[in-house]
Scaffold this active site. Structure first.
Site, PDB file in Angstrom:
ATOM      1  N   PRO A 178     -26.728 -42.224 -14.262  1.00 11.69           N
ATOM      2  CA  PRO A 178     -26.967 -43.595 -14.722  1.00 11.69           C
ATOM      3  C   PRO A 178     -26.246 -44.657 -13.905  1.00 11.69           C
ATOM      4  CG  PRO A 178     -25.415 -42.511 -16.180  1.00 11.69           C
ATOM      5  CD  PRO A 178     -25.902 -41.465 -15.216  1.00 11.69           C
ATOM      6  N   ASP A 179     -25.302 -44.240 -13.054  1.00 17.82           N
ATOM      7  CA  ASP A 179     -24.544 -45.204 -12.252  1.00 17.82           C
ATOM      8  C   ASP A 179     -24.886 -45.036 -10.774  1.00 17.82           C
ATOM      9  OD1 ASP A 179     -22.784 -47.295 -11.821  1.00 17.82           O
ATOM     10  OD2 ASP A 179     -21.042 -45.990 -11.634  1.00 17.82           O
ATOM     11  N   LEU A 180     -26.177 -44.836 -10.486  1.00 22.79           N
ATOM     12  CA  LEU A 180     -26.598 -44.613  -9.109  1.00 22.79           C
ATOM     13  C   LEU A 180     -26.487 -45.911  -8.312  1.00 22.79           C
ATOM     14  CD1 LEU A 180     -27.790 -42.485  -7.191  1.00 22.79           C
ATOM     15  CD2 LEU A 180     -30.064 -43.303  -7.847  1.00 22.79           C
ATOM     16  N   ASN A 228     -21.885 -44.476  -4.598  1.00 30.63           N
ATOM     17  CA  ASN A 228     -21.902 -43.121  -5.148  1.00 30.63           C
ATOM     18  C   ASN A 228     -22.791 -42.183  -4.339  1.00 30.63           C
ATOM     19  OD1 ASN A 228     -20.143 -43.752  -7.182  1.00 30.63           O
ATOM     20  ND2 ASN A 228     -21.734 -44.224  -8.675  1.00 30.63           N
TER      21      ASN A 228
END
Length: 243
Positions: free
Chosen positions: A168-170, A174
């Site tokens: 969800p934090d792409l 990252n």
């Protein structure tokens, strides 16, 4: 007990580690003073990865922290329910599962969860450093990335979706890019392995990534990204999902 992994208690802490890389004395690796003395970091700050070497292996330390208002109040503590549900334990085991699938993620080396009575915990994770790598943000600030590599990245995101893995934090920070153009995804502390993402969830994941790239363009005076790069990524994603 997981093959190749060991666990132990130390006062209020629980530690899991890969005994092919570190030993039962690995709890010292989570100590701020030890990290300062054995890395190039003058300060071990929240949210900042600390690179260090141990027994000839390059490793990365990460302290979990909260963001926003909650982070300013209790930056390193989380509500505790059970060990398996803690962010640090989930990420450690998620990385282990993804590597079994052959996915390009860092090797988990050790994790430490410390109980903070009555109902909170703190956590930190150590992974093996991906050699000769920089995150995509750093790469795009220094040079263009050709569209073949953007298509490869789209295919990689699709591969994770095909394995029911949702990050969800792409964002560009990252994603790691190596000198040989290999790609890795990192920072899965909010990630999940679940039922296949719906089309809407997959599209939202890609849209979030696009928004993060647009924000970086506005933040950095030089940032090599344009619509043709994104079109290549989307094409790579579609091809992989169709195949």
């Amino acid at each position: 007990m997981l093959v190749g992994y060991r666990q132990f208690r130390s006062k209020l802490a629980r530690v899991i580690y890969d005994d092919e890389i570190v030993g039962a004395d690995c709890e010292k690796l989570f100590n701020r003073e030890w990290l300062r003395a054995n890395s190039d970091c003058a300060q071990v700050e929240r949210g900042k990865a600390v690179m260090f070497e141990y027994k000839g292996v390059e490793l990365v330390f990460k302290q979990y922290h909260r963001g926003g208002l909650a982070g300013r109040l209790v930056e390193k503590s989380y509500l505790y329910s059970r060990l398996a549900n803690t962010r640090v334990w989930r990420e450690f085991n998620m990385l282990r599962s993804m590597r079994k699938l052959g996915l390009p993620v860092p090797r988990p080396v050790a994790a430490r969860c410390v109980s903070v009575p009555p109902l909170a915990y703190r956590g930190a994770l150590i992974t093996e450093r991906v050699p000769d790598s920089e995150n995509l943000t750093e790469a795009l600030c220094s040079k263009p990335v050709d569209n073949a590599l953007w298509a490869k990245l789209g295919g990689l995101i699709a591969l994770f979706h095909q394995h029911n893995i949702y990050h969800p934090d792409l964002n560009a920070s990252n994603i790691l890019l190596t000198g040989t153009d290999d790609l890795y995804l990192i920072d899965f502390d909010k990630g999940t392995i679940r039922n296949a993402p719906s089309r809407q969830e997959a599209d939202a994941n890609l849209s979030r990534f696009r928004r993060s790239l647009d924000k970086l363009m506005g933040r950095h005076p030089v940032f090599h990204f344009d619509d043709s790069n994104w079109a290549a990524l989307e094409e790579g994603y579609r091809e992989k999902m169709a195949g």
